[in-house]
Design an enzyme around this catalytic site. Structure first.
Site, mmCIF file in Angstrom:
data_model
loop_
_atom_site.group_PDB
_atom_site.id
_atom_site.type_symbol
_atom_site.label_atom_id
_atom_site.label_comp_id
_atom_site.label_asym_id
_atom_site.label_seq_id
_atom_site.Cartn_x
_atom_site.Cartn_y
_atom_site.Cartn_z
ATOM 1 N N SER A 257 -19.003 -19.330 29.787
ATOM 2 C CA SER A 257 -18.077 -19.431 28.663
ATOM 3 C C SER A 257 -16.771 -18.685 28.916
ATOM 4 O O SER A 257 -15.749 -19.009 28.301
ATOM 5 C CB SER A 257 -18.735 -18.903 27.384
ATOM 6 N N ASP B 216 -17.305 -9.653 18.664
ATOM 7 C CA ASP B 216 -17.447 -10.196 20.014
ATOM 8 C C ASP B 216 -16.458 -9.465 20.926
ATOM 9 O O ASP B 216 -15.257 -9.698 20.856
ATOM 10 C CB ASP B 216 -17.162 -11.697 19.990
ATOM 11 N N HIS C 294 -15.622 -12.211 24.782
ATOM 12 C CA HIS C 294 -14.667 -13.309 24.924
ATOM 13 C C HIS C 294 -13.280 -12.884 24.467
ATOM 14 O O HIS C 294 -13.107 -11.838 23.840
ATOM 15 C CB HIS C 294 -15.169 -14.520 24.128
#
Length: 287
Positions: free
Chosen positions: A16, A263, A266
């Site tokens: 990702s 998060d 990311h």
């Protein structure tokens, strides 16, 4: 960039984090292309995503392969597996989907950092027979995967026509104590970069970084490292935090303590990953 990519296919391969870099490149380029002259499609249950700039006969693609080798986490949507396992000598399982690309940008790192050992399957995933599984030290398993990638590159890539890149470790910022912050904090509400030029977080594994250099030096085909690790270490302020896509609604307890579901892996777009792609651009056209 679009003119230089005319008639070419670019593919990002990995997890990702690499999907984020792919998304960054698409965002950087798509705004200058009229609506009818571009398309964005997904295939193979989201394992393959293709952006097409029609007037340039160019594609920018992403292929999900978090370990590069075949693994039990290869479903691009459902891949939260407790005991992650990779299969030896399986690079062609995914590699057959990379052939024919003019520019390849690989990454693999974060999914390896789940412990000191990695489960390695010798033999197929299919079937009910007893599985032959061993455990290797993480850095040695990582070395095995990169060597498989190098062998695939040497077999399928013509250095006179194709370019191969590898994006190095993407840092995380899970512990604010590492940069002198609160003892129980993380990237949540961080609004300024780390100013210490020597800062290196514990989530970036230096032995693994050395493996990348050692293995790529063995390759007969040039593999160019996009060394984004140190510059990204400073950017504790650049993560998606609580603004990522939430797959399930945060609980009332989480909402009362936002850092608990922030998060810190990311990155926001636009943002840091645009810089990664500017480095890619520079190495592509001004090597």
């Amino acid at each position: 960039m679009l003119e230089r990519l005319r008639g070419k296919r670019v593919m990002y391969v990995g997890d990702s984090l690499n999907r984020g870099q792919f998304s960054s490149m698409v965002c950087l380029l798509q705004s200058v292309i009229p609506d009818g002259a571009k398309s964005f499609e997904t295939f193979n249950n989201d394992a393959l995503t293709i952006f097409t700039a029609k007037d340039y006969n160019a594609t920018i693609e992403f292929y999900w392969a978090p370990f590069l080798l075949e693994s039990n986490s290869d479903n691009a949507v459902v891949h939260r597996i407790k005991e992650r396992t990779i299969r030896t000598d399986s690079i062609d399982t995914h590699g057959q989907n990379w052939e024919g690309r003019d520019i390849l940008v690989f990454n693999t790192y974060l999914w390896w950092m789940t412990g000191k050992k990695m489960r390695i399957l010798r033999g197929p995933f299919e079937g009910n027979d007893t599985k032959d599984i061993i455990e290797l030290e993480t850095d040695e398993a990582y070395r095995m995967a990169l060597r498989s990638m190098v062998r695939w590159v040497e077999k399928h890539i013509d250095p006179e026509k194709n370019r191969v890149f590898f994006t190095t470790m993407s840092p995380t910022h899970q512990r604010s104590s590492e940069w002198g912050g609160e003892p129980d904090g993380n990237c949540y509400n961080q609004t300024t970069p780390i100013e210490d030029p020597t800062y290196w977080g514990s989530a970036s594994n230096k032995p693994v970084m050395r493996v990348i250099g050692e293995v790529f030096r063995e390759s007969r085909v040039p593999i160019i490292a996009l060394n984004i690790t140190q510059l990204s270490e400073y950017r504790k302020d650049a993560h998606t935090m609580i603004y990522k896509k939430q797959w399930s609604q945060p609980t009332a307890e989480q909402l009362a303590n936002p850092k608990s579901y922030a998060d810190c892996v990311h990155w926001c777009l636009p943002g840091l990953q645009d810089t990664w792609n500017e480095l890619l651009y520079a190495k592509l056209f001004y090597p």
